[in-house]
Write a protein that holds these residues in place. Structure first.
Motif, PDB file in Angstrom:
ATOM      1  N   GLU A  20      43.325  35.517  21.088  1.00 57.12           N
ATOM      2  CA  GLU A  20      42.966  35.485  22.148  1.00 57.12           C
ATOM      3  C   GLU A  20      44.642  36.453  23.212  1.00 57.12           C
ATOM      4  O   GLU A  20      45.152  36.741  22.085  1.00 57.12           O
ATOM      5  CB  GLU A  20      44.135  33.888  22.410  1.00 57.12           C
ATOM      6  CG  GLU A  20      44.987  33.472  21.746  1.00 57.12           C
ATOM      7  CD  GLU A  20      45.655  31.806  21.593  1.00 57.12           C
ATOM      8  OE1 GLU A  20      45.984  31.852  22.731  1.00 57.12           O
ATOM      9  OE2 GLU A  20      45.917  31.909  20.206  1.00 57.12           O
ATOM     10  N   THR A  21      44.617  36.273  24.032  1.00 57.98           N
ATOM     11  CA  THR A  21      45.234  36.979  24.291  1.00 57.98           C
ATOM     12  C   THR A  21      46.773  35.903  25.415  1.00 57.98           C
ATOM     13  O   THR A  21      46.543  34.801  25.712  1.00 57.98           O
ATOM     14  CB  THR A  21      45.729  37.386  25.903  1.00 57.98           C
ATOM     15  OG1 THR A  21      43.856  38.504  26.090  1.00 57.98           O
ATOM     16  CG2 THR A  21      46.963  38.530  26.856  1.00 57.98           C
ATOM     17  N   VAL A  22      47.768  35.920  24.211  1.00 58.98           N
ATOM     18  CA  VAL A  22      48.888  34.876  24.680  1.00 58.98           C
ATOM     19  C   VAL A  22      50.516  35.516  25.838  1.00 58.98           C
ATOM     20  O   VAL A  22      50.750  36.887  25.455  1.00 58.98           O
ATOM     21  CB  VAL A  22      49.899  34.842  23.445  1.00 58.98           C
ATOM     22  CG1 VAL A  22      51.420  33.830  23.970  1.00 58.98           C
ATOM     23  CG2 VAL A  22      48.506  34.370  22.635  1.00 58.98           C
ATOM     24  N   SER A  23      50.542  35.294  27.083  1.00 56.23           N
ATOM     25  CA  SER A  23      51.657  35.804  28.126  1.00 56.23           C
ATOM     26  C   SER A  23      52.631  34.790  28.154  1.00 56.23           C
ATOM     27  O   SER A  23      52.898  33.533  26.875  1.00 56.23           O
ATOM     28  CB  SER A  23      51.267  34.730  29.133  1.00 56.23           C
ATOM     29  OG  SER A  23      49.596  35.410  29.120  1.00 56.23           O
ATOM     30  N   PHE A  24      53.852  35.369  27.379  1.00 50.63           N
ATOM     31  CA  PHE A  24      55.225  35.036  28.033  1.00 50.63           C
ATOM     32  C   PHE A  24      56.123  36.070  28.597  1.00 50.63           C
ATOM     33  O   PHE A  24      55.214  37.191  29.179  1.00 50.63           O
ATOM     34  CB  PHE A  24      55.998  35.125  26.296  1.00 50.63           C
ATOM     35  CG  PHE A  24      55.829  36.912  25.626  1.00 50.63           C
ATOM     36  CD1 PHE A  24      57.377  37.234  25.312  1.00 50.63           C
ATOM     37  CD2 PHE A  24      54.747  37.108  25.320  1.00 50.63           C
ATOM     38  CE1 PHE A  24      57.147  38.364  24.893  1.00 50.63           C
ATOM     39  CE2 PHE A  24      54.791  38.300  24.706  1.00 50.63           C
ATOM     40  CZ  PHE A  24      56.094  38.709  24.349  1.00 50.63           C
ATOM     41  N   ALA A  25      57.050  35.144  28.467  1.00 50.29           N
ATOM     42  CA  ALA A  25      57.823  36.179  29.619  1.00 50.29           C
ATOM     43  C   ALA A  25      59.525  36.054  28.709  1.00 50.29           C
ATOM     44  O   ALA A  25      60.149  35.156  28.319  1.00 50.29           O
ATOM     45  CB  ALA A  25      58.118  35.714  30.934  1.00 50.29           C
ATOM     46  N   LEU A  26      60.305  37.141  29.275  1.00 51.52           N
ATOM     47  CA  LEU A  26      61.858  37.201  28.782  1.00 51.52           C
ATOM     48  C   LEU A  26      62.518  38.350  29.258  1.00 51.52           C
ATOM     49  O   LEU A  26      62.420  39.234  30.056  1.00 51.52           O
ATOM     50  CB  LEU A  26      61.650  37.702  27.123  1.00 51.52           C
ATOM     51  CG  LEU A  26      62.862  37.768  26.191  1.00 51.52           C
ATOM     52  CD1 LEU A  26      63.157  36.776  25.831  1.00 51.52           C
ATOM     53  CD2 LEU A  26      62.848  39.093  24.959  1.00 51.52           C
ATOM     54  N   ASP A  27      63.583  37.805  29.716  1.00 50.46           N
ATOM     55  CA  ASP A  27      64.524  38.499  30.730  1.00 50.46           C
ATOM     56  C   ASP A  27      64.289  38.894  31.582  1.00 50.46           C
ATOM     57  O   ASP A  27      63.880  40.445  32.368  1.00 50.46           O
ATOM     58  CB  ASP A  27      64.836  39.948  29.815  1.00 50.46           C
ATOM     59  CG  ASP A  27      66.416  38.998  28.383  1.00 50.46           C
ATOM     60  OD1 ASP A  27      66.880  38.314  28.342  1.00 50.46           O
ATOM     61  OD2 ASP A  27      66.527  39.510  27.701  1.00 50.46           O
TER      62      ASP A  27
END
Length: 132
Positions: A20-27
């Protein structure tokens, strides 16, 4: 002629087949990473303590690092803006202390080797290249 295209995801960590492709966000930056089931689980396990105690934001606010809709401005951008305003004042342009810098002033600053003073000043009337 018919074509068949196969897309194979490769785990960005270990090079194995990704599940799978995992999406996340930071800063304020959004990221995507292709991971195997094992590595995706490991990522979720590591982030669980942070996710459980964090506030969830709407998609509209995601990635925004300031309150009230104001854009974050880097120190480099702020320093450049100050330099443009200082140059503009020194060369006879009218420029406000705050707000957007006009396209005319921005272009004149970029071409400052050939633009020494604002249009209508003594230097501008002597035939020097003017902004505008």
């Amino acid at each position: 002629m018919a074509q068949k295209v196969n897309i194979e995801l490769v785990d960005d960590i270990d090079g194995t087949e990704a599940a799978e492709t995992v999406s996340f966000a930071l800063d304020g930056a959004a990221y995507e990473i292709d991971l195997s089931a094992e590595n995706a689980e490991a990522l979720r396990d590591e982030m669980a303590v942070y996710v459980e105690t964090a506030r969830r934001v709407s998609a509209r606010r995601a990635g925004r690092s300031t309150r009230g809709g104001a854009r974050a401005v880097s120190a480099e951008s702020r320093a450049r803006t100050q330099a443009v305003r200082r140059w503009a004042r020194d060369n006879g342009f009218e420029v406000s202390e705050r707000g957007r810098i006009s396209n005319q002033i921005a272009e004149a600053y970029e071409n400052r080797e050939s633009v020494q003073e604002a249009p209508g000043t003594a230097a501008g009337r002597r035939g020097r290249k003017r902004a505008g």
